[in-house]
Design an enzyme around this catalytic site. Structure first.
Site, PDB file in Angstrom:
ATOM      1  N   ASP A  62       0.846  -1.200   0.000  1.00 22.53           N
ATOM      2  CA  ASP A  62       0.000   0.000   0.000  1.00 22.53           C
ATOM      3  C   ASP A  62       0.879   1.247   0.000  1.00 22.53           C
ATOM      4  O   ASP A  62       0.981   1.956   0.996  1.00 22.53           O
ATOM      5  CB  ASP A  62      -0.910  -0.034   1.233  1.00 22.53           C
ATOM      6  CG  ASP A  62      -1.868   1.148   1.285  1.00 22.53           C
ATOM      7  OD1 ASP A  62      -2.156   1.722   0.213  1.00 22.53           O
ATOM      8  OD2 ASP A  62      -2.312   1.498   2.393  1.00 22.53           O
ATOM      9  N   GLU A 118      -6.702  11.951   1.098  1.00 24.03           N
ATOM     10  CA  GLU A 118      -5.791  12.251   2.197  1.00 24.03           C
ATOM     11  C   GLU A 118      -4.785  13.334   1.842  1.00 24.03           C
ATOM     12  O   GLU A 118      -4.640  13.712   0.676  1.00 24.03           O
ATOM     13  CB  GLU A 118      -5.063  10.974   2.622  1.00 24.03           C
ATOM     14  CG  GLU A 118      -4.159  10.401   1.556  1.00 24.03           C
ATOM     15  CD  GLU A 118      -3.814   8.948   1.809  1.00 24.03           C
ATOM     16  OE1 GLU A 118      -2.604   8.628   1.823  1.00 24.03           O
ATOM     17  OE2 GLU A 118      -4.731   8.128   1.988  1.00 24.03           O
TER      18      GLU A 118
END
Length: 299
Positions: A62, A118
């Site tokens: 990730d 984000e």
């Protein structure tokens, strides 16, 4: 049968109403469309699609390697299989400001009810790894403004995630969260809060709902839904839990198969064929076939 009969705009409208109710909503993470259907059947409030899970499903870490197309495709496959609202992890928006805008409209078209974007530097890291970096305030706010301006359905929920807690502390988190709300965020995802007091502080400082991330083996303690409700959180996700359970079970099964040459002793841990057939609605498909092909031509 086939896919959800509830249009995407209705799922979004219902999600908005649930958010406004003030109750805490529970969104387990689905690792495939079938698990989303199981989440719905068990009575949860919605489905979460984790960027970490999509990456892991592709055999990748990730760290921002997945593309908008991969994420939108998987999120769409999951969203169409459930009547529940689905929210998806859109990382940093998959590029600069215009890419963020395109990402929002692509995810709208995929049928999801909302997404979070984000403020990490791109390429990003998992929110519970060390060594994260966040962008400057201007860039963070620009991403959220672009997202809010790009949506065509006013009920599509823009969630702003901030990872600044690990870099600059709680007060910086609250300060950035307030500005993200001013930029257009409908909800705040304050990543890697250390304890309930930090959740309470963020929730008390904001006029929008706060999302709590209960991911195992991370920076945050694992709290119950009741504890998070008392701390002011209004949505809780368990992003990777089902994948971890499934992969743990798969590893144990493979070890048993290597050791014993059969899985007879694990039959009680498996989903029964009858339960799988029920979950994918074999009876509905059979009835559909019969309704079409069980006829005679009039003479």
């Amino acid at each position: 049968m086939l896919y959800s009969s509830v249009p995407a705009h209705e799922k979004r409208r219902a999600f908005r109403e649930r958010i406004a109710s003030g109750e805490i909503l529970r969104f387990p993470g689905a690792f495939n469309p079938l698990s989303a259907r199981l989440i719905e059947r068990k009575g949860f409030d919605g489905v979460y699609v984790s960027g970490a899970v999509i990456a892991a499903d592709l055999g990748l870490p990730d760290i921002g390697l997945t593309t908008l197309t991969e994420v939108a495709t998987r999120a769409g496959q999951i969203a169409r299989m459930t009547d529940l609202p689905v929210i998806v992890d859109a990382d940093t928006g998959f590029g600069e400001t215009m890419n963020v805008a395109r990402s929002i409209q692509t995810l709208e078209d995929a049928g999801v009810a909302g997404c979070h974007i984000e403020d990490q530097v791109n390429p990003k890291r998992c929110g519970h790894l060390d060594g994260k970096e966040v962008v400057d305030e201007h860039t963070a706010l620009q991403r959220i403004r672009a997202a809010a301006d790009a949506r065509r359905d006013e009920n599509f929920v823009i969630i702003a995630r901030t990872d600044i807690r690990a870099i600059a502390g709680l007060e910086a988190t609250i300060d950035r969260a307030r500005k993200l709300v001013e930029a257009g965020a409908d909800m705040i995802f304050a990543e890697a809060m250390r304890d309930l007091a930090e959740f309470e502080a963020v929730s008390a400082a904001l006029d929008v709902p706060v999302l709590a991330n209960m991911t195992e083996f991370g920076k945050s303690e694992l709290f119950t839904v009741d504890q998070l409700r008392e701390a002011g959180a209004r949505l809780v996700i368990w992003p990777v839990s089902l994948l971890r359970m499934a992969m743990g079970s798969a590893e144990r099964a493979l070890d048993t198969l290597l050791a014993d040459g059969h899985l007879t002793g694990l039959l009680g841990e498996m989903q029964h064929r009858a339960d799988l057939y029920d979950l994918v609605d074999y009876p509905g498909y059979n009835a559909f076939d019969s309704g079409i092909y069980n006829f005679e031509i009039a003479r």
